[in-house]
Scaffold this motif. Structure first.
Motif, PDB file in Angstrom:
ATOM      1  N   MET A 158       0.850  -1.189   0.000  1.00 16.05           N
ATOM      2  CA  MET A 158       0.000   0.000   0.000  1.00 16.05           C
ATOM      3  C   MET A 158       0.886   1.240   0.000  1.00 16.05           C
ATOM      4  N   ASN A 159       0.607   2.165  -0.920  1.00 16.34           N
ATOM      5  CA  ASN A 159       1.409   3.378  -1.025  1.00 16.34           C
ATOM      6  C   ASN A 159       0.919   4.446  -0.053  1.00 16.34           C
ATOM      7  N   ASN A 160       1.849   5.122   0.636  1.00 17.92           N
ATOM      8  CA  ASN A 160       1.515   6.305   1.427  1.00 17.92           C
ATOM      9  C   ASN A 160       1.569   7.514   0.502  1.00 17.92           C
ATOM     10  N   ILE A 161       0.489   8.296   0.457  1.00 11.22           N
ATOM     11  CA  ILE A 161       0.467   9.468  -0.421  1.00 11.22           C
ATOM     12  C   ILE A 161       0.154  10.726   0.378  1.00 11.22           C
ATOM     13  N   HIS A 162       0.839  11.824  -0.021  1.00 17.77           N
ATOM     14  CA  HIS A 162       0.706  13.103   0.683  1.00 17.77           C
ATOM     15  C   HIS A 162       0.258  14.225  -0.254  1.00 17.77           C
ATOM     16  N   HIS A 163       0.048  13.910  -1.543  1.00 12.50           N
ATOM     17  CA  HIS A 163      -0.401  14.918  -2.493  1.00 12.50           C
ATOM     18  C   HIS A 163      -1.051  14.219  -3.674  1.00 12.50           C
ATOM     19  N   ARG A 173      -5.914  -6.476   3.345  1.00  7.59           N
ATOM     20  CA  ARG A 173      -4.985  -7.407   3.978  1.00  7.59           C
ATOM     21  C   ARG A 173      -4.264  -8.302   2.981  1.00  7.59           C
ATOM     22  N   PHE A 174      -4.747  -8.341   1.742  1.00  4.24           N
ATOM     23  CA  PHE A 174      -4.073  -9.176   0.743  1.00  4.24           C
ATOM     24  C   PHE A 174      -2.696  -8.608   0.438  1.00  4.24           C
ATOM     25  N   SER A 175      -1.753  -9.495   0.300  1.00  3.35           N
ATOM     26  CA  SER A 175      -0.378  -9.093  -0.008  1.00  3.35           C
ATOM     27  C   SER A 175      -0.049  -9.437  -1.456  1.00  3.35           C
ATOM     28  N   GLY A 176       0.595  -8.498  -2.123  1.00  4.07           N
ATOM     29  CA  GLY A 176       0.997  -8.725  -3.503  1.00  4.07           C
ATOM     30  C   GLY A 176       2.025  -9.831  -3.642  1.00  4.07           C
ATOM     31  N   GLU A 177       2.600 -10.252  -2.536  1.00  5.18           N
ATOM     32  CA  GLU A 177       3.621 -11.302  -2.557  1.00  5.18           C
ATOM     33  C   GLU A 177       3.020 -12.698  -2.472  1.00  5.18           C
ATOM     34  N   GLU A 178       1.752 -12.798  -2.032  1.00  7.48           N
ATOM     35  CA  GLU A 178       1.184 -14.129  -1.825  1.00  7.48           C
ATOM     36  C   GLU A 178       0.661 -14.719  -3.133  1.00  7.48           C
ATOM     37  N   LYS A 229      -7.537 -13.345  -5.830  1.00  8.23           N
ATOM     38  CA  LYS A 229      -8.207 -13.157  -4.538  1.00  8.23           C
ATOM     39  C   LYS A 229      -8.737 -11.727  -4.398  1.00  8.23           C
ATOM     40  N   LEU A 230      -7.924 -10.762  -4.824  1.00  9.48           N
ATOM     41  CA  LEU A 230      -8.338  -9.366  -4.724  1.00  9.48           C
ATOM     42  C   LEU A 230      -9.515  -9.084  -5.655  1.00  9.48           C
ATOM     43  N   ARG A 231      -9.445  -9.587  -6.893  1.00  7.59           N
ATOM     44  CA  ARG A 231     -10.544  -9.364  -7.830  1.00  7.59           C
ATOM     45  C   ARG A 231     -11.833  -9.995  -7.307  1.00  7.59           C
ATOM     46  N   GLU A 232     -11.711 -11.166  -6.698  1.00  5.14           N
ATOM     47  CA  GLU A 232     -12.897 -11.821  -6.121  1.00  5.14           C
ATOM     48  C   GLU A 232     -13.490 -10.965  -5.002  1.00  5.14           C
ATOM     49  N   ALA A 233     -12.632 -10.414  -4.147  1.00  4.73           N
ATOM     50  CA  ALA A 233     -13.108  -9.576  -3.036  1.00  4.73           C
ATOM     51  C   ALA A 233     -13.780  -8.309  -3.550  1.00  4.73           C
ATOM     52  N   LEU A 234     -13.168  -7.664  -4.532  1.00  8.99           N
ATOM     53  CA  LEU A 234     -13.753  -6.439  -5.087  1.00  8.99           C
ATOM     54  C   LEU A 234     -15.064  -6.733  -5.816  1.00  8.99           C
ATOM     55  N   SER A 235     -15.145  -7.876  -6.471  1.00  8.59           N
ATOM     56  CA  SER A 235     -16.391  -8.264  -7.157  1.00  8.59           C
ATOM     57  C   SER A 235     -17.507  -8.478  -6.140  1.00  8.59           C
ATOM     58  N   GLU A 236     -17.180  -9.105  -5.008  1.00  7.42           N
ATOM     59  CA  GLU A 236     -18.180  -9.316  -3.955  1.00  7.42           C
ATOM     60  C   GLU A 236     -18.661  -7.976  -3.397  1.00  7.42           C
ATOM     61  N   ILE A 237     -17.723  -7.061  -3.170  1.00  7.39           N
ATOM     62  CA  ILE A 237     -18.085  -5.733  -2.667  1.00  7.39           C
ATOM     63  C   ILE A 237     -18.978  -5.013  -3.678  1.00  7.39           C
ATOM     64  N   PRO A 294      -5.209  -3.012 -13.482  1.00  9.74           N
ATOM     65  CA  PRO A 294      -5.455  -1.602 -13.166  1.00  9.74           C
ATOM     66  C   PRO A 294      -6.038  -1.391 -11.760  1.00  9.74           C
ATOM     67  N   TYR A 295      -5.166  -1.485 -10.765  1.00  7.17           N
ATOM     68  CA  TYR A 295      -5.569  -1.366  -9.362  1.00  7.17           C
ATOM     69  C   TYR A 295      -4.407  -0.824  -8.549  1.00  7.17           C
ATOM     70  N   ILE A 296      -4.724   0.042  -7.596  1.00  4.91           N
ATOM     71  CA  ILE A 296      -3.741   0.443  -6.588  1.00  4.91           C
ATOM     72  C   ILE A 296      -4.442   0.565  -5.232  1.00  4.91           C
ATOM     73  N   ALA A 297      -3.712   0.260  -4.179  1.00  5.05           N
ATOM     74  CA  ALA A 297      -4.171   0.498  -2.811  1.00  5.05           C
ATOM     75  C   ALA A 297      -3.340   1.648  -2.253  1.00  5.05           C
TER      76      ALA A 297
END
Length: 303
Positions: free
Chosen positions: A1-6, A154-159, A165-173, A26-29
């Motif tokens: 997850m990126n920390n952004i200030h601007h 909580r999903f990690s890009g390394e797993e 898994k992320l696409r499934e979660a976003l589809s459910e949401i 095409p996704y970023i956290a």
């Protein structure tokens, strides 16, 4: 997850730029530390990607052409595709952290024209009455969606299997949001041409703000009369064209002061605000401090 200030924008536009967006996923956290943004606010902008957010701390005021809503810690929501919006951290003194899933809807729909796109994506994405879907604790259905939003961080890009898994979660949401928004979809509001016109005029201002602009030139950029130009600004941003132009110039000056070392005189002329004495006067009225004080305050925040 990126920390952004601007926030970053596409050149000559107020469409937000996402440098880490990749075509193949095409996704970023992001973790937006809004108390570290210059002025503690994000100016008017839009983006094709949808914005799914959760307020971890502090409160955030969202403004859209349809009005404004306050989101305290523990709440969240969805900002629809291409919706014009701005945000302001509330109050002005505490930590303000917003967690965001930002993604292009093609991540869920697949190929353009697919059954999924037609049946589940377009009904919300193309609905002009749905600018923002708010989610607040205390409502069982909304709490369930908020829980899914936070779990998806909580999903990690390394797993193994991260993307699926992320696409499934976003589809459910998204399906849960679809159910929640059915009453809004029944309100058959048609697309407002004002939304397109205001973006054309905003882009023109962003490209020419350093110049001497007339209302006639601005109106012509969106093929409007001067009267219609005033009406569209009032309808969408609740301000006049001149008020928006001057605010944009001052916001640009704030960014230059916070991030650079150019002399105040150079910044005043670069932003179309004329002499340094006039700039100092209008800047104090806007920011409640001098340009030099503003620069020190916000550059100290980055150290």
């Amino acid at each position: 997850m990126n920390n952004i200030h601007h926030i970053e924008f596409h050149t000559g536009s107020k469409e937000e730029l996402f440098p880490d967006f990749s075509v193949d996923f095409p996704y970023i956290a992001s973790r937006a530390e809004l108390d570290k943004y210059a002025g503690r606010f994000v100016p008017w902008h839009w983006h094709k990607a949808v914005e799914l957010f959760y307020m971890k701390s502090g409160s955030l005021e969202y403004h859209t052409p349809g009005g404004k809503l306050l989101f305290p810690a523990g709440s969240g929501g969805l900002v629809n595709s291409n919706v014009l919006h701005m945000t302001r951290a509330m109050p002005q003194t505490e930590e303000n952290i917003q967690l965001l899933h930002i993604f292009d809807l093609s991540l869920l729909s697949g190929e353009p024209g697919s059954r999924i796109e037609k049946k589940y994506i377009t009904p919300i994405a193309a609905a002009p009455q749905i600018e923002l879907i708010p989610l607040f604790p205390g409502n069982a259905a909304q709490e369930a969606i908020l829980k899914r939003i936070t779990e998806a961080f909580r999903f990690s890009g390394e797993e193994f299997g991260y993307e699926m898994k992320l696409r499934e979660a976003l589809s459910e949401i998204w399906l849960m949001l679809f159910e929640l928004s059915r009453p809004m979809l029944e309100n058959g509001r048609t697309h407002s041409k004002s939304n397109d016109k205001i973006k054309l005029m905003m882009i023109y201002i962003h490209e020419h703000f350093a110049e001497k602009l007339s209302i006639a030139e601005l109106a012509a950029s969106a093929f409007l009369s001067q009267r219609e130009c005033f009406r569209v600004f009032r309808e969408c941003l609740n301000m006049t064209p001149v008020e928006y132009l001057n605010t944009y110039r001052l916001q640009t000056a704030c960014r230059m002061l916070a991030r650079g070392t150019e002399p105040v005189t150079v910044i005043s002329h670069a932003c179309g605000l004329g002499s340094s004495s006039y700039f100092g006067k209008v800047f104090r009225e806007y920011a409640h401090c001098t340009p030099s004080e503003y620069r020190k305050r916000w550059q100290d925040c980055d150290t």
